[in-house]
Design a protein around this motif. Sequence first.
Motif, short mmCIF file in Angstrom:
data_model
loop_
_atom_site.label_atom_id
_atom_site.label_comp_id
_atom_site.label_asym_id
_atom_site.label_seq_id
_atom_site.Cartn_x
_atom_site.Cartn_y
_atom_site.Cartn_z
N ARG A 3 0.84 -1.19 0.00
CA ARG A 3 0.00 0.00 0.00
C ARG A 3 0.88 1.25 0.00
NH1 ARG A 3 -5.30 -0.37 3.87
NH2 ARG A 3 -6.42 -1.94 2.63
N ALA A 4 0.53 2.19 -0.86
CA ALA A 4 1.27 3.45 -0.92
C ALA A 4 0.28 4.60 -0.80
CB ALA A 4 2.05 3.57 -2.22
N LEU A 5 0.64 5.60 -0.03
CA LEU A 5 -0.15 6.82 0.09
C LEU A 5 0.64 7.97 -0.50
CD1 LEU A 5 -2.60 8.43 1.29
CD2 LEU A 5 -1.14 8.83 3.27
N ILE A 6 -0.01 8.75 -1.37
CA ILE A 6 0.65 9.87 -2.04
C ILE A 6 -0.11 11.15 -1.70
CG2 ILE A 6 1.37 10.87 -4.23
CD1 ILE A 6 1.19 8.02 -5.43
N THR A 7 0.58 12.11 -1.08
CA THR A 7 -0.03 13.42 -0.89
C THR A 7 0.24 14.25 -2.14
OG1 THR A 7 1.89 14.55 0.08
CG2 THR A 7 0.49 13.26 1.58
N THR A 15 0.55 12.07 -10.34
CA THR A 15 -0.08 11.32 -11.43
C THR A 15 0.88 10.29 -12.01
OG1 THR A 15 -1.47 13.22 -11.97
CG2 THR A 15 -1.25 11.51 -13.65
N TYR A 16 2.11 10.71 -12.29
CA TYR A 16 3.10 9.78 -12.83
C TYR A 16 3.45 8.69 -11.82
CZ TYR A 16 4.26 12.07 -17.25
OH TYR A 16 4.22 12.56 -18.53
N LEU A 17 3.59 9.06 -10.56
CA LEU A 17 3.94 8.09 -9.54
C LEU A 17 2.81 7.09 -9.33
CD1 LEU A 17 5.90 7.06 -7.36
CD2 LEU A 17 4.89 8.74 -5.78
N SER A 18 1.57 7.54 -9.39
CA SER A 18 0.43 6.64 -9.25
C SER A 18 0.49 5.54 -10.30
CB SER A 18 -0.88 7.41 -9.39
OG SER A 18 -1.02 8.36 -8.37
N GLU A 27 -1.46 -1.09 -4.15
CA GLU A 27 -2.74 -0.46 -3.87
C GLU A 27 -2.41 0.99 -3.52
OE1 GLU A 27 -6.79 -1.24 -1.21
OE2 GLU A 27 -4.91 -2.24 -0.67
N VAL A 28 -2.96 1.92 -4.29
CA VAL A 28 -2.54 3.31 -4.18
C VAL A 28 -3.67 4.17 -3.60
CG1 VAL A 28 -1.69 5.33 -5.41
CG2 VAL A 28 -0.96 3.04 -6.12
N VAL A 50 -7.29 4.99 -8.15
CA VAL A 50 -6.72 5.31 -6.83
C VAL A 50 -7.85 5.63 -5.86
CG1 VAL A 50 -5.33 7.02 -5.60
CG2 VAL A 50 -4.54 6.13 -7.79
N ILE A 51 -7.66 5.25 -4.61
CA ILE A 51 -8.63 5.58 -3.56
C ILE A 51 -8.26 6.96 -3.02
CG2 ILE A 51 -9.61 4.89 -1.33
CD1 ILE A 51 -8.70 2.01 -2.05
N ILE A 52 -9.14 7.93 -3.24
CA ILE A 52 -8.86 9.32 -2.92
C ILE A 52 -9.48 9.72 -1.59
CG2 ILE A 52 -9.21 11.72 -3.63
CD1 ILE A 52 -7.22 10.29 -5.39
N HIS A 53 -8.69 10.45 -0.79
CA HIS A 53 -9.19 11.06 0.45
C HIS A 53 -9.04 12.57 0.31
CE1 HIS A 53 -9.39 7.36 2.97
NE2 HIS A 53 -8.46 6.94 2.12
N GLU A 54 -10.12 13.28 0.58
CA GLU A 54 -10.06 14.73 0.59
C GLU A 54 -9.71 15.20 2.00
OE1 GLU A 54 -13.27 16.88 -1.06
OE2 GLU A 54 -13.37 15.68 -2.89
N CYS A 55 -8.66 15.99 2.10
CA CYS A 55 -8.17 16.38 3.43
C CYS A 55 -7.29 17.61 3.31
CB CYS A 55 -7.39 15.21 4.04
SG CYS A 55 -6.50 15.60 5.54
N ASP A 56 -7.44 18.52 4.26
CA ASP A 56 -6.51 19.63 4.37
C ASP A 56 -5.21 19.09 4.95
OD1 ASP A 56 -5.02 21.85 5.03
OD2 ASP A 56 -6.66 22.94 5.95
#
Length: 321
Positions: A3-7, A15-18, A27-28, A50-56
């Motif tokens: 699993r990788a999380l990208i801010t 986008t390229y890293l995803s 799993e990104v 990608v599974i997106i989380h909206e967050c400040d």
Amino acid sequence: MKRALITGIAGQDGTYLSQFLLDRDYEVFGIINPNSSNKSDSTKKPLSSVIIHECDITDFESIEDILCDIKPDEIYHLASSVEPRVINNQELSIFDLNFTPGVHILNVVKNFLPNTKIYFAGSSLMFGETLDLFQSELTPMRPNTPYGIAKVALYNFMKMYREVYGVFACMGILYNHESPIRKEKFLPRKITKSAAKIKIGKQSELILGDLAISRDWSYAGDIVKSMFLMLDQTEPKDYVVGSGILHTPEDILNIAFNEVNLDWRQYVKTDRNLFRSVEYTKLCADTTKIRNDLQWNTSMTFKEIIVSMVKEDMRLEDQND
């Protein structure tokens, strides 16, 4: 499945890293600021997978909740406020946006995710007013913008967490890098889009700042590969990442306008109001360490990068007709 999380996932590098990680069966997950101008880009491929989380990204409690819920094997902290200028009355906000979120991530990993590896995206502006013709990992850092100062502060904070708490964290000190999905606010894409529009008659001139500046430009796809390689090691190390070759805006203009069979001198004007008060003319990467340690190398020449951008801009203009 890792699993990788990208801010900052909706930006060029995210986008390229995803896509790079998805191709390796990761799993990104991604974090996007709900108020970001990049938010609309999150629906395009590869981000649709990608599974997106909206967050400040500055909200510590939200970041902690997301990280502890996902429990990623790897975190790529790419989100930043890319502002290389000194802007009156905005120094503290620029510093905070580029420093505080990284500290939050370090803190969460230290307390709850001891096996997670962290990558931080640094910047050549960390070197600032350097006297070295080429900058390596040993070059003294003398930043003189809030952005560069914040990146150096995070770099030192990261090293403290690495040395004192044993957190696996490293930073890539990245030089300018471009691609056909780069935003138009960046000079190379501004030039290539203008060349395409001038060619088909949608634009009559292009106004730019100082054409004598020089930059170390490389391909974004190569840069994200270096990120992966750095976290794919047993020991965290920091690396300077760039092409090691300087080019000027005139070089971009020559390549871009030649690609559409035009003479840029007939269309380009300069405006001294666009010159920066703080300018960096000799920031050029010494990539000896990453080439030797990780066998990393560039895959595209500067000309190939600019030509690919012009071709994409011509395609988009044809598509919009």
